[in-house]
Design a protein around this motif. Structure first.
Motif, PDB file in Angstrom:
ATOM      1  N   ARG A  77      42.546  58.681  44.034  1.00 60.60           N
ATOM      2  CA  ARG A  77      43.434  58.146  43.039  1.00 60.60           C
ATOM      3  C   ARG A  77      44.588  57.249  43.893  1.00 60.60           C
ATOM      4  O   ARG A  77      45.882  57.485  43.743  1.00 60.60           O
ATOM      5  N   PHE A  78      44.316  56.407  44.683  1.00 59.20           N
ATOM      6  CA  PHE A  78      45.202  55.694  45.265  1.00 59.20           C
ATOM      7  C   PHE A  78      45.657  54.309  44.603  1.00 59.20           C
ATOM      8  O   PHE A  78      44.738  53.685  43.948  1.00 59.20           O
ATOM      9  N   PRO A  79      46.954  53.883  44.570  1.00 60.95           N
ATOM     10  CA  PRO A  79      47.318  52.649  44.070  1.00 60.95           C
ATOM     11  C   PRO A  79      46.548  51.657  44.683  1.00 60.95           C
ATOM     12  O   PRO A  79      46.651  51.660  45.974  1.00 60.95           O
ATOM     13  N   ILE A  80      46.243  50.383  43.969  1.00 65.81           N
ATOM     14  CA  ILE A  80      45.422  49.434  44.618  1.00 65.81           C
ATOM     15  C   ILE A  80      46.285  48.268  44.544  1.00 65.81           C
ATOM     16  O   ILE A  80      46.800  47.765  43.471  1.00 65.81           O
ATOM     17  N   VAL A  81      46.280  47.263  45.564  1.00 67.04           N
ATOM     18  CA  VAL A  81      46.750  46.010  45.501  1.00 67.04           C
ATOM     19  C   VAL A  81      45.770  45.317  45.629  1.00 67.04           C
ATOM     20  O   VAL A  81      44.961  45.230  46.951  1.00 67.04           O
ATOM     21  N   PHE A  82      45.321  44.259  44.854  1.00 64.92           N
ATOM     22  CA  PHE A  82      43.907  43.511  45.019  1.00 64.92           C
ATOM     23  C   PHE A  82      44.080  42.151  45.853  1.00 64.92           C
ATOM     24  O   PHE A  82      45.376  41.661  45.544  1.00 64.92           O
ATOM     25  N   ILE A  83      43.402  42.080  46.625  1.00 63.36           N
ATOM     26  CA  ILE A  83      43.644  40.535  47.061  1.00 63.36           C
ATOM     27  C   ILE A  83      42.096  39.711  46.974  1.00 63.36           C
ATOM     28  O   ILE A  83      41.092  40.398  46.793  1.00 63.36           O
ATOM     29  N   THR A  84      42.066  38.405  46.626  1.00 67.12           N
ATOM     30  CA  THR A  84      41.102  37.671  46.559  1.00 67.12           C
ATOM     31  C   THR A  84      41.162  36.285  46.823  1.00 67.12           C
ATOM     32  O   THR A  84      41.996  35.718  46.495  1.00 67.12           O
ATOM     33  N   GLY A  85      40.032  35.720  47.221  1.00 68.72           N
ATOM     34  CA  GLY A  85      40.050  34.318  47.459  1.00 68.72           C
ATOM     35  C   GLY A  85      39.232  33.658  46.109  1.00 68.72           C
ATOM     36  O   GLY A  85      39.234  32.048  46.150  1.00 68.72           O
ATOM     37  N   HIS A  86      38.746  34.456  45.263  1.00 64.10           N
ATOM     38  CA  HIS A  86      38.134  33.887  44.079  1.00 64.10           C
ATOM     39  C   HIS A  86      38.393  34.373  42.814  1.00 64.10           C
ATOM     40  O   HIS A  86      37.688  34.610  41.756  1.00 64.10           O
ATOM     41  N   GLY A  87      39.811  34.713  42.617  1.00 61.09           N
ATOM     42  CA  GLY A  87      40.030  35.248  41.299  1.00 61.09           C
ATOM     43  C   GLY A  87      40.210  34.467  40.055  1.00 61.09           C
ATOM     44  O   GLY A  87      40.430  33.299  40.420  1.00 61.09           O
ATOM     45  N   ASP A  88      40.356  35.016  39.002  1.00 62.25           N
ATOM     46  CA  ASP A  88      40.641  34.277  37.687  1.00 62.25           C
ATOM     47  C   ASP A  88      41.370  35.219  36.900  1.00 62.25           C
ATOM     48  O   ASP A  88      41.680  36.328  37.256  1.00 62.25           O
ATOM     49  N   ILE A  89      41.872  34.541  35.856  1.00 64.93           N
ATOM     50  CA  ILE A  89      42.777  35.245  35.058  1.00 64.93           C
ATOM     51  C   ILE A  89      42.279  36.612  34.257  1.00 64.93           C
ATOM     52  O   ILE A  89      42.647  37.520  34.266  1.00 64.93           O
ATOM     53  N   PRO A  90      41.032  36.450  33.889  1.00 66.74           N
ATOM     54  CA  PRO A  90      40.268  37.610  33.367  1.00 66.74           C
ATOM     55  C   PRO A  90      40.201  38.885  34.210  1.00 66.74           C
ATOM     56  O   PRO A  90      40.190  39.973  33.851  1.00 66.74           O
ATOM     57  N   MET A  91      39.815  38.298  35.544  1.00 69.68           N
ATOM     58  CA  MET A  91      39.765  39.217  36.462  1.00 69.68           C
ATOM     59  C   MET A  91      40.872  40.065  36.523  1.00 69.68           C
ATOM     60  O   MET A  91      40.826  41.258  36.837  1.00 69.68           O
ATOM     61  N   SER A  92      42.088  39.154  36.857  1.00 75.02           N
ATOM     62  CA  SER A  92      43.164  39.850  37.387  1.00 75.02           C
ATOM     63  C   SER A  92      43.782  40.634  36.218  1.00 75.02           C
ATOM     64  O   SER A  92      44.394  41.732  36.242  1.00 75.02           O
ATOM     65  N   VAL A  93      43.473  40.060  34.776  1.00 74.73           N
ATOM     66  CA  VAL A  93      43.927  40.981  33.796  1.00 74.73           C
ATOM     67  C   VAL A  93      43.312  42.460  33.581  1.00 74.73           C
ATOM     68  O   VAL A  93      44.032  43.554  33.318  1.00 74.73           O
ATOM     69  N   ALA A  94      42.034  42.380  33.753  1.00 75.46           N
ATOM     70  CA  ALA A  94      41.166  43.578  33.993  1.00 75.46           C
ATOM     71  C   ALA A  94      41.941  44.529  35.017  1.00 75.46           C
ATOM     72  O   ALA A  94      41.659  45.699  34.751  1.00 75.46           O
ATOM     73  N   ALA A  95      41.974  43.918  36.130  1.00 72.37           N
ATOM     74  CA  ALA A  95      42.542  44.930  37.293  1.00 72.37           C
ATOM     75  C   ALA A  95      43.917  45.610  37.022  1.00 72.37           C
ATOM     76  O   ALA A  95      44.097  46.681  37.218  1.00 72.37           O
ATOM     77  N   MET A  96      44.619  44.727  36.232  1.00 78.18           N
ATOM     78  CA  MET A  96      46.014  45.081  36.069  1.00 78.18           C
ATOM     79  C   MET A  96      46.082  46.264  34.864  1.00 78.18           C
ATOM     80  O   MET A  96      46.590  47.342  34.988  1.00 78.18           O
ATOM     81  N   LYS A  97      45.074  45.990  33.889  1.00 73.60           N
ATOM     82  CA  LYS A  97      45.011  46.740  32.870  1.00 73.60           C
ATOM     83  C   LYS A  97      44.471  48.462  33.322  1.00 73.60           C
ATOM     84  O   LYS A  97      44.672  49.259  32.771  1.00 73.60           O
TER      85      LYS A  97
END
Length: 208
Positions: A77-97
């Protein structure tokens, strides 16, 4: 181990990115472990400390987003900070949700990553403190006799001693004794405190 008693795990398949992030985090006193894949991370011994996970979205085998979805089922149950070189808005929204602390697109500012990691560690530290407090409450509740547990359940509804006595088929004096024992064992200075304790226990077990 750093003075704050915490650790940051970094999972990225790019060696140079991992090395750069490690250097940055260690420069401000964090203990860091890094891995090239989720599988390598899962295969290593994890330190039981307040934690934040810096996780690349695109990874070999298990992706970062897939691992986020799997965390609970494998007991992480670790808090996650995502990093990416290929992100898009739907992906970031899904991760944050799904509960990610932050979604940073490479190249990101060092301070943005540090701020997100600090927030993640603080969140995990609060979660652990809450779990420890709940474990203590459960231990106190378990120390109650069955009759004391019945008494507590009625006390927190606001019933008077004579009403509880009638409901349980006891004398009012016996109820007073049970009630005093409940307050002492649950370490509740007042009825309001006992109600809050009961609410915490009920919330943890999913009761209304």
């Amino acid at each position: 181990m750093n003075k704050n008693g915490s650790i940051v795990y970094v999972i990225d398949d790019d060696f140079y990115v991992r090395e750069s992030i490690e250097d940055l985090l260690r420069s401000v006193g964090h203990e860091v472990r890094s891995y090239g894949s989720v599988e390598a991370f899962l295969g290593d011994h994890r330190i039981d400390l307040p934690t934040c996970l810096v996780l690349d979205v695109r990874l070999p085998d298990t992706s970062g987003l897939e691992f986020q979805r799997l965390q609970e089922s494998i007991g992480i149950r670790f808090p996650i900070v995502f990093i990416t070189g290929h992100g898009d808005i739907p992906m970031s929204v899904a991760a944050m949700k799904a509960g990610a602390i932050e979604f940073l697109t490479k190249p990101f500012r060092d301070q943005d990553l540090l701020d997100a990691v600090h927030a993640g560690i603080a969140l995990d530290r609060r979660r652990r403190a809450d779990e420890e407090a709940l474990t203590e409450l459960r231990a106190r509740y378990t120390s109650l006799t069955p009759r004391e547990q019945e008494t507590m359940a009625l006390v927190v509804t606001g019933m008077l001693n004579k009403q509880i006595a009638a409901g349980l088929g006891l004398s009012e004096m016996t109820v007073k004794v049970h009630r005093a024992q409940v307050m002492r064992k649950m370490n509740a200075p007042s009825l309001a405190d006992l109600v809050r304790i009961a609410d915490s226990l009920n919330a943890a077990t999913g009761k209304a």
